[in-house]
Each structure stands twice: as C-alpha cells, then as structure tokens.
Scaffold this active site. Structure first.
Site, PDB file in Angstrom:
ATOM      1  N   CYS A  57      24.377  19.263  51.294  1.00 38.34           N
ATOM      2  CA  CYS A  57      23.136  18.555  51.014  1.00 38.34           C
ATOM      3  C   CYS A  57      23.101  18.023  49.581  1.00 38.34           C
ATOM      4  O   CYS A  57      23.175  18.799  48.631  1.00 38.34           O
ATOM      5  CB  CYS A  57      21.958  19.506  51.254  1.00 38.34           C
ATOM      6  SG  CYS A  57      20.349  18.772  50.980  1.00 38.34           S
TER       7      CYS A  57
ATOM      8  N   CYS B 124      17.673  23.547  51.183  1.00 37.92           N
ATOM      9  CA  CYS B 124      17.374  22.260  50.555  1.00 37.92           C
ATOM     10  C   CYS B 124      16.096  21.657  51.135  1.00 37.92           C
ATOM     11  O   CYS B 124      15.263  21.106  50.409  1.00 37.92           O
ATOM     12  CB  CYS B 124      18.556  21.318  50.772  1.00 37.92           C
ATOM     13  SG  CYS B 124      18.406  19.749  49.943  1.00 37.92           S
TER      14      CYS B 124
END
Length: 374
Positions: free
Chosen positions: A197, A97
């Site tokens: 995330c 991410c």
C-alpha cells in the site's frame, strides 16, 4: 452535499469521482502522498500519479487538494508492518493502511475541508440498516465479486462508515474502464496498481532487507528434522511459500514424491529455524481451526457463537463456511468446515454473514502449532 474523494491516479477512483459529480454532489478530489523514502525510484510513481489525478479532475471539472500523510503512514502503518515481520508474522499493510490513513487521517482532513462525506474507489458497499430498534451502518460486499475489497476494510467502525460513500458498490470492473473512456479520462486503460500500500510493486525481499538486516539460520524438514539448507532471515519467508527456498533438488521422505516441491510450514523464532515440508497437500499446511486476536466488529458488538458464517483466512481464498467456537473480548476461535491451506499468523481472517462483512481479527497461531510435531 460536499464529498471529498480520495484519488490515487488510477481508473477506479477517477470513475468514483466522475459518478459522484454526475449524481449532483459537490465533489473535491484529494491526492495523498504517503511515502517519501525513495520516491524518485522506479517503484514509486507519485509524481506520475499526481499528474494523472490533476488531468482527471480537470476533465471532470472538480477542484483538487494535495496532502502529505508520509509521517502518519510511517508512524501508524509502516512501523507496525516492520514489527510484525520482525516477529515472524506476515502482516497485511493494506488493512492497516485503510483504517489508519484512508479512513482516519484522510477522513479527518476531509472534515476540516468542510466535507460531509468522503468517497473512495474501493469495490465495496455501505448501507444504513435498522434492526432491534437501533440503526447501524453495514459494510457490504461489492456487486462485482471478483473485485470485492471488503476484506481490506473490515477494521472500519460505525463512525467511519457513516461518513463514507463507495460509488463503485454496484459497478463491475469491466464497465469502469468503459465509463472512463466514454468520459474522455485518459486513465481508462491505466494498469491497476499492485504491491505494498502506497509503496508500490518492488522486489520485496530486497526492500525488506533495507529495514530488517539478515539473520541467517537453518532450514530443516519438519517431518524428520533433517538439515535442508540455510535461510537469510525468518522475516523474509511466509507460511506456504514455495519459491526462494533453494532446496528444490533435495529428495523427500517416503510419504512425498522425490520431485515434490518444498513449502514453508513453520518458523521457530527462538531457535531461528525455518521448517519446510514436501508437497502442497502436506498435513502441516492444513488447518481446521485458528485463533484470531486484535478483533474488530463493525457493528460494535460481537457476532453470536455456534452460528454458521463464512470467512476468508486470506484475501484470495473463496468464502469458507465456519463457526465461532469460542469468543472473548480479545480473541476468537474459528472452526472451518474443511481444512484451510497455509493459514498464516499476521494475516487477517474476515467473517461474513451473506453479503454483510461482520469484521474479523489478526490470525495468531494457526501455523505455529505445526512445531509441536518437531
């Protein structure tokens, strides 16, 4: 200098923006929406977070931009996340991410807005370093070692670091909340976000089952191949896992205590068998070596072999002395000074030289070789 700050609605990114404003930068806040599948559920707080970001920007006196990266997140991060779990590995989506969304899609968008730099609320540092006639940007551990997040940033490259500021590099978490409260930011006591995330904290197995259907199979004892129970799918389990096996009442062998807990030690993806061992200190859960692939070296060049470094084979592990015994363009073999517990394929191993994060790679095989004893 114009700086665009990635703002999540939490106290860390709020204080990062505040500090930059106080230091005289031209600051713009940017809120990223990266998940849409069930954004109206109890686990996603996008709307609440956006309200918090807007309030913070209003108090600080900076502009706010909102951008939707949901497609990029699903294509670049979540699809890989599912592939890794389906293959029996345990990925760390925060790592991907950061490299694909926060320091690629976000960075590109910020540059289109006319920014010269981007900033985030990560606890890490960056410095320009000149050595052997060349200049490089180094990723550093944060001053607050208890909150250091350089582990999650090891896939960044020179171009990304050259455009990045980490305002919290030398700030302790205990002081961040005080700074926010003194500035009148209502997020000063907001709980830190956890979980996947951008997806949030939720019952993980139930969430994964929405995308990867169950595939029941046997749970067997690694030591003697006894049948212990049944699992719903290998992808729902990770090396070193204790809870959720539902085999706690089964008696162990002569080398383990009758009431010792059972732990996941290995997965046989071909046979769809989950292997467990009894006792936290079982030898099958200890590894002195691992092989890592998909390497990324932040300086753009590999570190030397036969040199003592430290490494983290998972985020919560304290730094461990190690050497790189063998190294190619695609793989590194890392030997630790002491055995490491539950080294897990799919997780990242990150190398350091003192405070400098050198880079690392994805663990490939450390736990899988336990199957050789079956």
């Amino acid at each position: 200098m114009k700086v665009v700050v990635g703002m999540s609605g939490g106290v860390d990114s709020a204080v990062a923006a505040l500090l930059l404003k106080q230091q005289g930068y031209e600051v713009t806040g940017l809120f990223m929406k990266n998940w849409e599948d069930d954004d109206d559920s109890e686990y996603c707080s996008t709307r609440e977070d956006l309200v918090d970001v807007a309030s913070v920007c209003d108090v600080i006196g900076i502009d706010l931009e909102v951008v939707n990266f949901s497609k990029e997140y699903k294509d670049r991060v979540f699809a890989d996340f599912l592939r890794e779990y389906e293959a029996g590995r345990t990925p760390n989506p925060d790592v991907l991410c950061n490299s694909e969304i926060k320091f690629k899609a976000f960075l590109d968008h910020a540059m289109q807005l006319g920014a010269e730099k981007i900033a985030t609320g990560h606890y890490a540092g960056v410095r320009e370093w000149r050595s052997d006639g060349r200049t490089e940007f180094q990723l550093l551990k944060a001053e607050d070692g208890t909150k250091d997040q350089s582990y999650f940033l090891y896939r960044l490259n020179q171009a990304q670091l050259a455009k990045t500021i980490f305002p919290l590099a030398n700030v302790y978490k205990r002081d961040v909340r005080g700074i926010a409260e003194k500035a009148g930011l209502h997020v000063h006591d907001k709980k830190d976000s956890t979980g996947i995330c951008f997806i949030g904290e939720r019952p993980f197995r139930e969430f994964l089952m929405r995308y990867l259907p169950t595939k029941p199979g046997e749970i067997r004892a690694l030591d003697d191949n006894r049948l212990l129970g049944e699992h719903e799918g290998l992808m729902y389990h990770t090396i070193g896992q204790r809870k959720g096996l539902h085999i706690g009442g089964i008696k162990g062998n002569d080398t383990a205590g009758e009431h010792d807990a059972w732990y996941v030690a290995a997965k046989d993806m071909k046979a769809n068998v989950l292997y467990a061992v009894q006792g936290h200190e079982h030898p099958a859960l200890q590894r002195e070596r691992l092989i890592a692939g998909d390497l990324n070296w932040i300086a753009g060049r590999a570190p030397r072999t036969n040199w003592v470094y430290t490494a983290k084979p998972r985020y919560r592990t304290p730094d461990q002395p190690c050497e790189i015994d063998a190294l190619s363009e695609t793989q590194a073999e890392i030997a630790f000074a002491a055995p490491q517990w539950a080294v897990t394929p799919g997780q990242s191993v990150v190398l350091y030289e003192s405070r400098v994060c050198l880079g690392g790679g994805i663990i490939m095989n450390a736990a899988l070789d336990a199957l050789a004893s079956v």
